[in-house]
Write a protein that holds these residues in place. Structure first.
Motif, PDB file in Angstrom:
ATOM      1  N   LYS A   1      43.730   3.920  79.711  1.00 40.69           N
ATOM      2  CA  LYS A   1      42.590   3.846  78.803  1.00 40.69           C
ATOM      3  C   LYS A   1      42.489   2.449  78.201  1.00 40.69           C
ATOM      4  O   LYS A   1      41.413   1.845  78.188  1.00 40.69           O
TER       5      LYS A   1
ATOM      6  N   ARG B   1      44.092   6.568  69.624  1.00 47.49           N
ATOM      7  CA  ARG B   1      43.945   7.302  70.883  1.00 47.49           C
ATOM      8  C   ARG B   1      45.161   7.124  71.785  1.00 47.49           C
ATOM      9  O   ARG B   1      45.678   6.026  71.951  1.00 47.49           O
TER      10      ARG B   1
ATOM     11  N   GLU C   1      33.027   7.638  79.343  1.00 49.63           N
ATOM     12  CA  GLU C   1      32.648   8.218  78.056  1.00 49.63           C
ATOM     13  C   GLU C   1      31.794   7.200  77.315  1.00 49.63           C
ATOM     14  O   GLU C   1      32.147   6.029  77.282  1.00 49.63           O
TER      15      GLU C   1
ATOM     16  N   GLN D   1      35.317   4.686  77.324  1.00 54.34           N
ATOM     17  CA  GLN D   1      36.395   4.907  78.288  1.00 54.34           C
ATOM     18  C   GLN D   1      35.810   4.841  79.689  1.00 54.34           C
ATOM     19  O   GLN D   1      34.665   5.226  79.914  1.00 54.34           O
TER      20      GLN D   1
HETATM   21 MG    MG Z   1      38.642  10.337  76.783  1.00 53.30          MG
END
Ligand code: MG
Ligand code: ADP
Ligand code: MG
Length: 871
Positions: free
Chosen positions: A21, A91, A319, A331
């Motif tokens: 990510k 995250r 995303e 993302q």
């Molecule tokens: Mg995600």
């Protein structure tokens, strides 16, 4: 060591350190795409966290504070500032994608003071309270470990009180009430200090790496520590999709992940945040709708998606969030797709010039090819009707199949002939059952493993099979099986899924994919890259046709046993076995020649222009006589009837059966040993081959036939058989054909130099060779100890499925080296089960075999694997 990086300091290639990510965000940032700025705590820090007894490494928070200054500069906000607060998400993000397995906290930095700042800043009270209640819930459940349901229940209760169906209908006052009650739940465990919040959230994300579901996911997907050993933490400035109906959040694929079609595919939920889209709280809009309503936004998103595809050269799963009409990307990762979409998009991207041939090939995996070849169960149907399997076994041969249960091969054929679709259900299967395989849609057994007879044959002929379903108790006499109190009778319909090993009651619709153009295209590309040849093991014209359609360059193994088992032939062959001397034997064998010639001719016709390697007779003779039990029974009956002719016939048959009895038939009188004892058998086979070949030539067609001798241990066996059974026939008809040998006996590998002087080619029979090298009986290991060996880590994999390169492979290497040194023209291939196994194929490429020969249905996989080996 540096543990925290701003996007400016990061290298998007360093996925291992930054996590997928983090690296993706950095990449988008560096490409000038609109991502909110962020910083990344490395996976190294996570490792230190664990080696430190779940404490943050010394100095980590200082580094975080330092990096946060960069974030503050970039956003023009200040973390914890009541007038102009910076909010962040914290995250997780591991080096390999583990979707939804770890935790993320949004809107962090909110407290009673910054909340007021947020309201002033945005003039949007409803939004601010929405953000706060979300934060309290996530912090409470993820960081403080309070059951998420407590929050959900409160939220639902308030919705009910206010008569709201959806969250978006709640007013600012309603949300205030939610916040009040959430704070009651949290009590003084909730830190008002944003830095304390941040520290606790970082630790919570690190801890989510070892949450039970994350651990399970890694295990299930074989994600070992060398691949990923900890999660990074991404601290990202918040953007808000919940600021009204000109805002929202969405996910999209840059191409359709089901069909591979080159259109954006995804969903968008207005006035929402984070996971709302996937959580199904309201019905999202499709990207198509967005296109109609806001073509300007759609265009922005489309351009970004295509740019990412160009940079990443793979279909992306993205995303995004729209904050008051401005698009942000949050993302991007390589999309997971159906096999169809995988193959189609790879070929499309190659044709669009996005990827090279090699890149395209590397992306298609054997399972994608397999996934296209066989029908699949309609998963949505199962879900919709809440259908669960009645039992589960091993997924021995791919594909889904539905049919009526039958319990023996003859019934399968009978029912098939009257137009029924059937599933053959047996405890286990034997060579005598094979006609039933062809007649059935699929095979289900209660015993046996991945290399049991049922599995091997099913894979070879492309029939779905589920084996080793131990819960199923078959009662052949009552013609039924039972499982968990359910009784399934002969004629009842079941469905088996050879992809998953599951068994269902009744008919489940299957989706049979027509092979798309891209399937053939990717294999054509594979052919341009590979150096290893690919042939097929095929015994029938039907197999040969499939093999040819799938691109086999010849038949690497044509087994001839079947020709002796077919109706009309068996009784003649029994005369051969019963013959008292060579003269009688030759006479009987010659009666078979027209039949055999016909069989050869049929297959040769299909393979026109290609190479066909015919293996001479291989199995022990007793397999062609009835069992002594069977004979005794018949004898008894004949005696009672007083049928003396029959009695004496049966008696001599029985005598012969007893003579042929061996303690270890598979190591006994079979293969070339039979050829040495009874050269008449080989001679007649060669005659049939030559006559078929000449007939074809007369028809103006041509192909190359090679004759292969099985089970050779010493070069003198070849010499003898050539002199007695092969050369004389060649001479008689004035033809020559290459004569070669299977290499499937340990001694043959070791003395390959001598053998190569007598042989024009070698073909490794790795099934028998593996048996010999391990002294494992393949027919027995499955039910006895293979399972134990795998479980206890004594073997890493089933050596009958994938080549034991260390042992068997080493012998092969020796044989190749010695063979080629003695005979530079020697052609060398492999025709064991391993010839269709990608890992084994890679090895065959490495030791420079000329070709692999795989069962017809594995040919596409073999072509791809051979290309992979050459990359
Ligand atoms: Mg995600
Ligand atoms: P996962 O790995 O489970 O997908 P993510 O870290 O991607 O978790 O975040 C969960 C959700 O929150 C996603 O929908 C993501 O887009 C959203 N999200 C994460 N960070 C932000 C942010 N800074 N601003 C707005 N939304 C965010
Ligand atoms: Mg063999």
């Amino acid at each position: 060591r540096k543990l925290v990086y701003t996007y400016d300091e990061s290298d998007p290639e360093d996925v291992k350190l930054l996590g997928g990510k983090g690296a993706g965000l950095v990449l988008m940032y560096k490409q000038g795409l609109p991502v909110p700025p962020g910083i990344t705590i490395t996976t190294e820090a996570c490792k230190l966290f664990y080696s430190n007894g779940e404490r943050l490494p010394d100095g980590l928070m200082d580094e975080v504070r330092e990096a946060m200054r960069w974030l503050e500069e970039r956003t023009g906000r200040k973390f914890g500032d009541p007038r102009n607060p910076l909010l962040v998400s914290v995250r997780s993000g591991a080096p390999v994608s583990m979707p939804g397995m770890m935790d993320t906290v949004l809107n962090l930095g909110l407290n009673d003071d910054t909340l007021r700042g947020l309201i002033e800043l945005t003039g949007n009270e409803r939004f601010a309270y929405d953000a706060y209640r979300r934060f309290l819930q996530m912090f409470g459940s993820i960081v403080l470990g309070i059951d998420k349901k407590v929050f959900d229940d409160i939220f639902e209760e308030i919705k009910r009180e206010r008569g709201a169906k959806y969250d978006s209908e709640l007013s600012a006052d309603d949300l205030k009430e939610v916040v009040r009650r959430f704070k009651e739940v949290l009590g003084d465990k909730f830190p008002q200090d944003p830095w304390k919040q941040l520290e606790l959230a970082i630790m919570a994300v690190f801890r989510s790496w070892n949450s039970p579901r994350a651990v399970f996911y890694r295990k299930a997907n074989n994600i070992t520590p060398d691949v990923a050993d900890g999660t990074a933490v991404n601290i990202v400035a918040m953007v808000f999709g919940n600021m009204g109906f000109d805002s929202g959040t969405g996910v999209l694929f840059t191409r359709d992940p089901a069909t591979g079609e080159n259109v954006l595919y995804g969903e968008f939920l207005p006035n929402a945040q984070g996971e709302d889209v996937v959580a199904g709280i309201r019905t999202p809009k499709s990207i198509e709708e967005l296109k109609n309503e806001r073509p300007d936004l759609y265009k922005q998103i489309y351009d970004m998606a295509k740019k990412l595809e160009r940079v990443k050269k793979e279909v992306q799963d993205i995303e995004f969030t729209i904050e008051r009409g401005k698009v942000f990307l949050l993302q991007t990762r390589n999309a997971k797709m159906t096999p169809l979409a995988r193959v189609k998009t790879v070929v499309d991207m190659y044709e669009e010039g996005l990827v090279t041939k090699e890149e395209a090939l590397a992306r298609v995996k054997p399972e994608h090819i397999i996934g296209l070849l066989y029908p699949r169960l309609d998963e949505s149907y199962l879900k919709k009707h809440g259908i669960s399997p009645i039992a589960e076994g091993l997924n021995a041969s791919p594909g889904a199949a539905t049919g009526r249960v039958v319990f023996d091969a003859d019934t399968a054929v009978e029912w098939r002939n009257r137009g029924e679709r059937v599933i053959l259900v047996r405890e286990e299967t034997r060579p005598d059952d094979v006609h039933g395989f062809y007649a059935s849609e699929g095979i289900l057994t209660s015993r046996g493993g991945m290399t049991s007879h049922a599995s091997v044959v099913a894979r070879a002929i492309g029939k779905p099979a589920v084996v080793g379903v131990e819960k199923i108790k078959i009662d052949y006499d009552k013609r039924e099986f039972r499982v968990d109190g359910i009784t399934v009778r002969e004629g009842d319909v079941i469905t088996i899924d050879g992809f998953t090993g599951k068994v269902y009651l009744g008919e489940i619709p299957t989706a049979k994919a027509e092979l798309p153009r891209e399937f053939f295209e990717i294999l054509r590309m594979a052919d341009e890259v590979r150096s290893l040849g690919v042939r097929a093991n095929a015994d029938t014209p039907e197999d040969a046709e499939i093999a040819r359609r799938f691109g086999a360059e010849g038949i690497g193994l044509l087994r001839t046993e079947r020709m002796f088992r077919r109706p009309e032939r068996l009784s003649i062959f029994q005369q051969v076995i019963m013959a008292r001397d060579s003269e009688e034997r030759r006479e009987a064998m010659n009666k078979l020649v027209p039949f055999l010639r016909n069989d050869f001719l049929e297959i040769f016709r299909v393979m026109e222009g290609l190479k066909v390697t015919v293996r001479l007779f291989d199995p022990p003779l007793h397999e062609f006589l009835p069992s002594s039990d069977e004979l005794l029974e018949k004898l008894c009956e004949a005696r009672m009837r007083g049928d003396s002719d029959e009695v004496s016939k049966l008696e001599s048959l029985l005598r012969r059966v007893r003579e042929l009895r061996e303690a270890n038939p598979m190591m006994g009188h079979r293969g070339v040993r039979v050829g040495v004892t009874y050269p008449e058998i080989y001679e007649a086979q060669v005659r049939a081959i030559v006559e078929a070949y000449l007939q074809l030539r007369k028809e103006g067609k041509d192909l190359q036939v090679q004759i292969m001798i099985p089970q050779v241990a010493d070069y003198r066996e070849i010499k003898y058989v050539k002199e007695k059974a092969i050369e004389p026939v060649f001479k008689e008809y004035g033809v020559r054909m290459p004569v070669g040998t299977m290499i499937e006996v340990v001694r043959a590998c070791i003395t390959a130099d001598k053998i190569a002087k007598e042989a024009d080619f070698f073909s490794f029979g790795t099934n028998d060779l593996t048996q010999g090298v391990f002294t494992f009986s393949r027919d027995d290991v499955e039910n006895k100890f293979m399972h134990d060996y795998l479980e206890k880590g004594i073997l890493d994999f089933d050596v009958f499925q994938s080549l034991d390169t260390e042992g068997v492979g080493e012998l092969m290497r020796i044989a190749v080296e010695k063979g080629r040194a003695a005979n530079p023209n020697l052609e060398i291939g492999i025709c064991g089960e391993h010839g269709g196994d990608p890992k084994s194929i890679e090895f065959c490429h490495r030791i420079k075999l000329d070709y692999v020969s795989a069962s017809a249905f594995r040919v596409p996989v073999a072509r791809l694997a051979a290309a992979h080996a050459a990359l």
